[in-house]
Design a protein around this motif. Structure first.
Motif, short mmCIF file in Angstrom:
data_model
loop_
_atom_site.label_atom_id
_atom_site.label_comp_id
_atom_site.label_asym_id
_atom_site.label_seq_id
_atom_site.Cartn_x
_atom_site.Cartn_y
_atom_site.Cartn_z
N ASN A 94 0.63 -1.12 0.20
CA ASN A 94 0.10 -0.14 -0.22
C ASN A 94 0.69 1.37 -0.02
O ASN A 94 0.11 1.97 0.84
CB ASN A 94 -0.94 -0.37 1.36
N VAL A 95 1.47 1.54 -1.15
CA VAL A 95 2.49 2.24 -1.29
C VAL A 95 2.31 3.12 -1.53
O VAL A 95 1.58 3.42 -2.94
CB VAL A 95 4.22 2.26 -1.75
N LYS A 96 1.90 5.09 -1.07
CA LYS A 96 1.37 5.88 -1.97
C LYS A 96 1.97 7.05 -1.66
O LYS A 96 3.01 7.34 -0.74
CB LYS A 96 -0.38 5.92 -1.19
N GLY A 97 1.64 8.19 -2.78
CA GLY A 97 2.64 9.08 -2.69
C GLY A 97 1.84 10.48 -2.70
O GLY A 97 0.35 10.15 -3.37
N ILE A 141 5.70 10.03 1.21
CA ILE A 141 5.21 9.09 0.95
C ILE A 141 4.34 8.05 1.84
O ILE A 141 5.36 8.18 3.11
CB ILE A 141 6.29 8.07 0.04
N LEU A 142 3.59 7.14 2.14
CA LEU A 142 3.00 6.43 3.10
C LEU A 142 3.31 5.00 2.29
O LEU A 142 3.12 4.60 1.73
CB LEU A 142 1.80 7.24 3.63
N TRP A 143 3.27 4.60 3.32
CA TRP A 143 3.39 2.74 3.31
C TRP A 143 3.39 1.98 4.53
O TRP A 143 2.60 2.65 5.60
CB TRP A 143 4.66 2.24 3.06
N GLU A 144 3.06 0.38 4.21
CA GLU A 144 2.76 -0.70 5.34
C GLU A 144 3.73 -1.44 5.28
O GLU A 144 4.33 -1.88 4.36
CB GLU A 144 1.46 -1.15 5.11
N HIS A 148 8.21 10.76 9.61
CA HIS A 148 6.59 10.89 9.99
C HIS A 148 6.81 9.56 11.11
O HIS A 148 6.14 9.90 12.35
CB HIS A 148 5.51 10.78 9.33
N SER A 149 6.60 8.28 11.09
CA SER A 149 6.82 7.26 11.55
C SER A 149 7.72 6.41 10.87
O SER A 149 8.11 6.51 9.84
CB SER A 149 4.72 6.71 11.74
N LYS A 150 7.56 5.16 11.28
CA LYS A 150 7.87 3.75 10.36
C LYS A 150 7.32 3.60 9.48
O LYS A 150 7.46 2.76 8.46
CB LYS A 150 7.86 2.47 11.08
N ASN A 151 6.31 4.25 9.49
CA ASN A 151 5.50 4.06 7.98
C ASN A 151 4.85 5.52 7.62
O ASN A 151 4.54 5.50 6.12
CB ASN A 151 3.77 4.09 8.12
N GLY A 152 6.08 6.15 6.80
CA GLY A 152 6.02 7.67 6.12
C GLY A 152 6.83 8.40 6.50
O GLY A 152 8.10 8.72 7.62
N PHE A 153 7.15 9.26 5.80
CA PHE A 153 8.42 9.91 5.08
C PHE A 153 8.34 11.30 4.62
O PHE A 153 7.01 10.92 3.63
CB PHE A 153 9.61 9.79 4.69
#
Length: 132
Positions: free
Chosen positions: A18-21, A30-33, A67-72
């Motif tokens: 679920n990588v999203k930009g 960029i966000l991911w799971e 932002h967290s382990k799931n976003g930058f």
């Protein structure tokens, strides 16, 4: 024998899902799971212009806000420029995944909310609040 083949096969390294930009004017988020039950210890993000890098040693490092382990958010970018990001996962043995590529193009952000106007106007983009 099938059991011997499986036993000797290298572990398949897990990519992010679920990588999203979200493009901005001078930044890209960029966000991911991270898949459950994975052996992922870290995420390495590399960026490049013109084409994606396929190696953790290629491209350049991103600089910005974790932002967290799931976003930058990668900051200090040029407007109207296409950036290719490759996200590599690293397992506990220090091995890298093949990488997941995402392409983002920065652009005009007239309301200065950090999100490119063209992205905000697209009906398929839904924000965490549930509002488009």
């Amino acid at each position: 024998r099938p059991s011997d083949i499986c036993k000797n096969s290298p572990e398949v390294l897990t990519n992010l899902v679920n990588v999203k930009g979200i493009p901005g004017q001078d930044r890209n988020t960029i966000l991911w799971e991270i898949p459950k039950h994975s052996n992922i210890q870290n995420v390495l993000i590399r960026k490049q212009l013109n084409h994606p890098t396929l190696s953790p040693a290629g491209g350049i490092s991103v600089s910005g806000i974790e932002h967290s382990k799931n976003g930058f958010t990668d900051v200090g970018l040029s407007s109207n420029t296409t950036y290719f990001y490759t996200l590599f996962t690293v397992n506990s043995d220090g091995e890298y995944s093949p990488g997941k590529v995402i392409e983002l193009r920065t652009g005009v952000d007239q309301d200065l909310d950090g999100i490119k106007d063209e992205y905000e106007a697209h009906p398929d983009n839904v924000y965490d609040s549930g509002l488009p």
